[in-house]
Design an enzyme around this catalytic site. Structure first.
Site, PDB file in Angstrom:
ATOM      1  N   HIS A 105       0.818  -1.211   0.000  1.00 49.79           N
ATOM      2  CA  HIS A 105       0.000   0.000   0.000  1.00 49.79           C
ATOM      3  C   HIS A 105       0.859   1.271   0.000  1.00 49.79           C
ATOM      4  O   HIS A 105       0.582   2.227  -0.726  1.00 49.79           O
ATOM      5  CB  HIS A 105      -0.943  -0.034   1.213  1.00 49.79           C
ATOM      6  CG  HIS A 105      -1.694   1.239   1.415  1.00 49.79           C
ATOM      7  ND1 HIS A 105      -1.329   2.170   2.361  1.00 49.79           N
ATOM      8  CD2 HIS A 105      -2.762   1.764   0.763  1.00 49.79           C
ATOM      9  CE1 HIS A 105      -2.155   3.203   2.289  1.00 49.79           C
ATOM     10  NE2 HIS A 105      -3.036   2.992   1.340  1.00 49.79           N
ATOM     11  N   GLU A 131      -4.061   8.294   6.935  1.00 51.04           N
ATOM     12  CA  GLU A 131      -5.080   7.504   6.240  1.00 51.04           C
ATOM     13  C   GLU A 131      -5.549   6.360   7.137  1.00 51.04           C
ATOM     14  O   GLU A 131      -6.736   6.080   7.257  1.00 51.04           O
ATOM     15  CB  GLU A 131      -4.519   6.943   4.922  1.00 51.04           C
ATOM     16  CG  GLU A 131      -5.531   6.086   4.169  1.00 51.04           C
ATOM     17  CD  GLU A 131      -4.977   5.464   2.889  1.00 51.04           C
ATOM     18  OE1 GLU A 131      -3.802   5.711   2.556  1.00 51.04           O
ATOM     19  OE2 GLU A 131      -5.741   4.737   2.224  1.00 51.04           O
ATOM     20  N   GLU A 142       2.058   1.889  -3.341  1.00 48.38           N
ATOM     21  CA  GLU A 142       1.036   2.524  -4.190  1.00 48.38           C
ATOM     22  C   GLU A 142       1.117   4.053  -4.044  1.00 48.38           C
ATOM     23  O   GLU A 142       1.094   4.787  -5.032  1.00 48.38           O
ATOM     24  CB  GLU A 142      -0.353   2.009  -3.796  1.00 48.38           C
ATOM     25  CG  GLU A 142      -1.509   2.709  -4.513  1.00 48.38           C
ATOM     26  CD  GLU A 142      -2.750   2.812  -3.643  1.00 48.38           C
ATOM     27  OE1 GLU A 142      -3.120   1.830  -2.971  1.00 48.38           O
ATOM     28  OE2 GLU A 142      -3.348   3.912  -3.607  1.00 48.38           O
ATOM     29  N   HIS A 143       1.254   4.525  -2.802  1.00 52.57           N
ATOM     30  CA  HIS A 143       1.375   5.977  -2.582  1.00 52.57           C
ATOM     31  C   HIS A 143       2.622   6.532  -3.266  1.00 52.57           C
ATOM     32  O   HIS A 143       2.585   7.577  -3.905  1.00 52.57           O
ATOM     33  CB  HIS A 143       1.463   6.268  -1.081  1.00 52.57           C
ATOM     34  CG  HIS A 143       0.132   6.323  -0.402  1.00 52.57           C
ATOM     35  ND1 HIS A 143      -0.320   7.448   0.231  1.00 52.57           N
ATOM     36  CD2 HIS A 143      -0.840   5.394  -0.261  1.00 52.57           C
ATOM     37  CE1 HIS A 143      -1.516   7.213   0.759  1.00 52.57           C
ATOM     38  NE2 HIS A 143      -1.856   5.967   0.471  1.00 52.57           N
TER      39      HIS A 143
END
Lengths: 416, 455
Positions: free
Chosen positions: B83, B163, B86-87
């Site tokens: 994840h 987040e 992905e950022h």
């Protein structure tokens, strides 16, 4: 430059004018219709009645009790929903073409002859009560409640559309019937249709869909009062992160500067990564996962509202950055490049609103609700490109009030 | 983010979500059955697969680039790498400065985003049709030459932590779901870790971990490009070759997913929270999927989930909602997991309902189902209702690339998407009964209660 729009047809029927985008590429039809009214027309103490009534319309109608009605809907994959809004009431229907006749009969039955059976009512009210409590379990729900109550303390816009635990608990079946009678009328509705149907088809189905609704237009509530600037409110909640909501008065949907405001606010706080707020708060400082600000329309007026979530210890810093960005935009307006980029986005993205039938129907409804002419979208690029940076700067100076931002924080903020 | 959640929130949320799972084994569709999307699939010499699902309502295209790696591929002890990666993929590539991809897409009137599930990571854009070459150019550049600038790593780590706080740490139900999954699978099992990562492990991820993850998993042979919308196939094939053909081939990685633990680390987890007002009940079983265990059960489990907990007319609705014990009750199953799957039920107790009563009523539903079997009329009704809206996924262009990309990147053939309604229709009541007996009577389950502090 012409803005993208599929061709819009206008069909006159006794119920009102219908806007249609005809498209036979997929065997599906979507209809959206709305009336004014909604939660604003509820008598004191009956907050949430319209919402609960909307939920009850799917819980049995005519000779079909709840279970049979639901099976009829789901056996044909029909999407039928009703929603009470702050200032209106909306129905949405989507069906595959071969199921459309049955879908229309069920939708009409739901609107004209809802059963309001006792067992279904008890079940739906219990769910609404649980939902009202659950909505306050998280910072976002608490902050939102406090923000609207602060901005409109004497008006229904300041209360949750779905009602509170106290008001929902006091609702009864006779009050459901009253809410139904207030709202579902044969006049005053706006209708948008998209999909595999032509004008003749519309003329045939619309009278059938609304046949039997009582005459007259729905009741309407009091007008929206001015946005109240309230002192900062903190709602204590035991979490490591705070949710911040902020806002201030905006402008009317009919204001000549409406589209200038859309451009200016896209630059300040619009979606995605391109806005000043997102750059300053997320990209440069890592203070939040997401921040945005924009126009929130109710009763033909828009307020400017925005939000973000950040660690409790960073709330003060985030608020400072928001006020700084508000002030910078107010004092100097956008750059020429920002103006060009924002207009390129707003005009270039028009086709994206036409990819699915529900979105098209809902776009058609919004255009009518805002009293836009038929060529609103095709002429939009020309209008937007004519808006100068000087006009955006003047608007920002007139509209943005960095020292009068209303702020709610839910969490355990420190250093404020 | 789970795949279902990703599907629900991605791209306008206007697309119905059919059950995702289609069968891995060979399947011959019934005569006359037409593929749902009619997608074309081909491969480039470097191993990248490409699918094209045409849709011509409006001049709009979507590009999705899927990688066959998600949270399930996070290395031991540093959950959250996929994840975080992905950022960081938005932080620039050789010819595109940090943040510029999203800004250029916006300037062209488009939208872009990305998501990470347990099985895949996907990057996507939606633009007016004539801008396809531009978004391919930028996506191919970050495929081949991402920068992962070390000096932007810490501020982005703070974004990821915010987040996580926003999605999970300020949401008592989401926090409890994490605890529950860890109890069922194990805190360090690939299925028991949160996709976004455990907080302390997000803090431990190093720059080198991202580089190693990219090197291993972001290879053309592990990527699936899906284009949907208004394009012409011949021109599209040339564009794809031009932009992606030059990405260097690398060895195809293989997933290394551990089997589920022989027995769940915990069979029961109870948590009290002052922030909660409504008690929540969870129960899940380790289950087969289309890629693990007895895969023949996977389709029947989709039907079983509908029959047990799909609102009005389902078994849990009758036993819990109509009796006034609960305000909501659901069952869920995703057949298209890479590795072992999970069949779950959940309910929110009505105020005043003793947890024991709700649990006993739920147990009675399961026991009766196992004893007397699934009623053929209920199975038929579930099959009809699951499949009735299959064509609605053509209303909009987002469903095709998400479903197709997810299946292909998870190692499933495209027929699992194109013919899923036929697969569901082929399920019999006997299969549903046999599947329920095989899965729900095994001691590979966990019960969870999240209770208000005062209850």
């Amino acid at each position: 430059m012409t803005g993208f729009s599929l061709p819009i047809q206008v069909i006159e029927v006794p119920a009102g004018n219908i806007w249609l985008v005809e498209d036979h590429s997929v065997p599906v039809v979507s209809l959206s219709w709305s009336w004014r009214g909604g939660a604003a027309a509820e008598p004191a103490g009956q907050e949430g009645a319209t919402s609960l009534m909307a939920a009850m319309l799917g819980e049995g109608a005519g000779d079909l009790p709840a279970r049979a009605f639901t099976d009829a809907i789901r056996d044909d994959a029909i999407n039928l929903s009703f929603e009470a809004q702050r200032d209106g009431f909306e129905g949405n229907l989507r069906a595959l073409s071969d199921a459309l006749p049955r879908a229309l009969r069920l939708a009409r039955s739901a609107m004209v002859e809802p059963r309001f059976d006792n067992d279904a009512f008890e079940r739906v009210r219990a769910r609404a009560l649980a939902g009202a409590r659950q909505s306050l379990e998280q910072p976002r729900g608490q902050a939102s409640r406090a923000f609207w109550a602060g901005a409109f303390p004497t008006h229904s816009a300041g209360r949750p559309t779905g009602g509170t635990t106290d008001s929902i608990a006091a609702l009864t079946i006779p009050l459901m019937r009253e809410a139904h009678d207030r709202q579902l009328r044969s006049n005053g509705m706006l209708i948008g249709v998209a999909g595999a149907i032509d004008a003749a088809g519309i003329r045939a189905i619309i009278p059938e869909l609304f046949a039997g609704l009582p005459n007259g237009a729905p009741a309407e509530g009091p007008e929206l009062p001015a946005f109240v600037h309230f002192p900062r409110r903190i709602v204590p909640m035991p979490f490591p992160q705070s949710t911040i909501l902020f806002g201030q008065p905006g402008l009317a949907v009919s204001d000549p500067d409406w589209e200038a405001a859309q451009i200016m606010l896209r630059i300040l706080g619009g979606g995605g990564f391109s806005s000043r707020l997102m750059q300053a708060i997320r990209v440069e400082r890592g203070l939040t996962y997401g921040v945005s600000a924009g126009l929130d329309v109710l009763f033909g007026q828009a307020i400017i509202s925005g939000g973000l979530a950040t660690e409790n210890g960073k709330v003060a810093e985030a608020l400072d950055v928001i006020r700084d960005e508000w002030r910078k935009m107010s004092e100097t307006g956008p750059t020429e490049e920002e103006r060009a980029d924002a207009i390129a986005y707003l005009t270039g993205s028009q086709a994206l609103q036409f990819t699915d039938s529900r979105r098209i129907a809902s776009t058609l409804l919004a255009l009518q609700r805002n009293n836009r002419p038929l060529d609103w979208l095709s002429a939009r690029p020309e209008r937007l490109n004519a808006i100068t940076n000087a006009r955006l700067a003047a608007l920002a100076k007139r509209m943005l009030k960095p020292d009068e931002l209303a702020v709610v924080v839910a969490g355990q903020p420190t250093g404020l | 983010m789970t795949r279902r959640a990703a599907l629900a929130t991605a791209a306008a949320a206007a697309v119905p979500v059919p059950p995702l799972a289609r069968h891995a084994a060979a399947f011959t569709p019934p005569a006359g059955e037409r593929p749902l999307f009619g997608a074309r699939v081909w491969s480039l010499p470097n191993g990248m697969r490409v699918a094209f699902a045409p849709s011509r309502r409006v001049p709009v295209v979507m590009q999705y680039l899927f990688y066959g790696a998600g949270g399930g591929e996070d290395p031991q002890g540093i959950s959250g790498v996929a994840h975080y990666m992905e950022h960081m993929m938005f932080k620039g590539s050789r010819n595109v400065p940090s943040g510029a991809l999203s800004q250029r897409v916006a300037r062209e009137g488009g939208n872009d985003n990305a998501f990470t599930s347990r099985d895949v990571t996907a990057y996507y854009q939606q633009v007016e049709a004539s801008r396809l070459s531009l978004i391919m150019d930028m996506e191919a550049d970050r495929f081949a030459f991402p920068l992962f600038p070390a000096d932007q790593m810490e501020s982005e780590r703070q974004v990821v932590i915010e987040e996580r706080r926003q999605r999970t740490d300020t949401n008592p139900r989401a926090l409890f779901r994490e605890e529950f999954e860890a109890a069922l699978w194990g805190r360090q099992h690939w299925h028991g870790r949160p996709i976004i990562g455990w907080p302390e492990e997000i803090r431990a991820i190093r720059h080198a971990d991202l580089l190693a993850f990219h090197e291993r998993w972001y290879a053309p042979a592990n990527a699936v490009l899906v284009i949907a919308g208004d394009a012409e196939e011949g021109a599209l094939r040339r564009l794809v070759e031009e932009h992606y053909g030059g990405v260097d081939a690398r060895p195809a990685p293989t997933r290394d997913r551990a089997p589920p633990p022989a027995a769940p680390p915990q069979r029961k987890v109870t948590t009290r929270s002052p922030a909660i007002t409504e008690a929540t009940y969870l129960r899940s079983w380790v289950a087969p999927s289309l890629t693990w265990g007895d895969t023949d059960h996977a389709w029947a489990l989709e039907v079983l989930a509908h029959l047990v907990g799909s609102g009005q007319g389902s078994l849990l609705h009758e036993a819990l909602i109509e009796t006034g014990l609960a305000t909501s009750a659901n069952a869920s199953f995703d057949a298209d997991n890479v590795g072992a799957g999970e069949f779950g039920i959940s309910a929110i107790a009505r105020r005043g309902t003793a947890p024991d009563r709700l649990e006993a009523a739920t147990d009675a539903v399961i026991a009766r189902l196992l004893q007397t079997g699934a009623e053929p009329a209920r199975v038929a009704r579930s099959i009809r209702q699951i499949t009735a809206g299959a064509l609605l996924s053509l209303d909009g262009i987002g469903a095709a690339p998400r479903l197709i990309g997810n299946a292909l990147a998870s190692g499933l053939p495209i027929e699992t998407i194109e013919f899923w309604p036929a697969r569901i229709r082929a399920v019999t009541a006997e299969q549903v009964t046999a599947t329920a007996r095989a899965v729900l009577s095994a001691p590979r389950d966990c019960v969870g209660w999240l209770l208000p502090e005062t209850a």
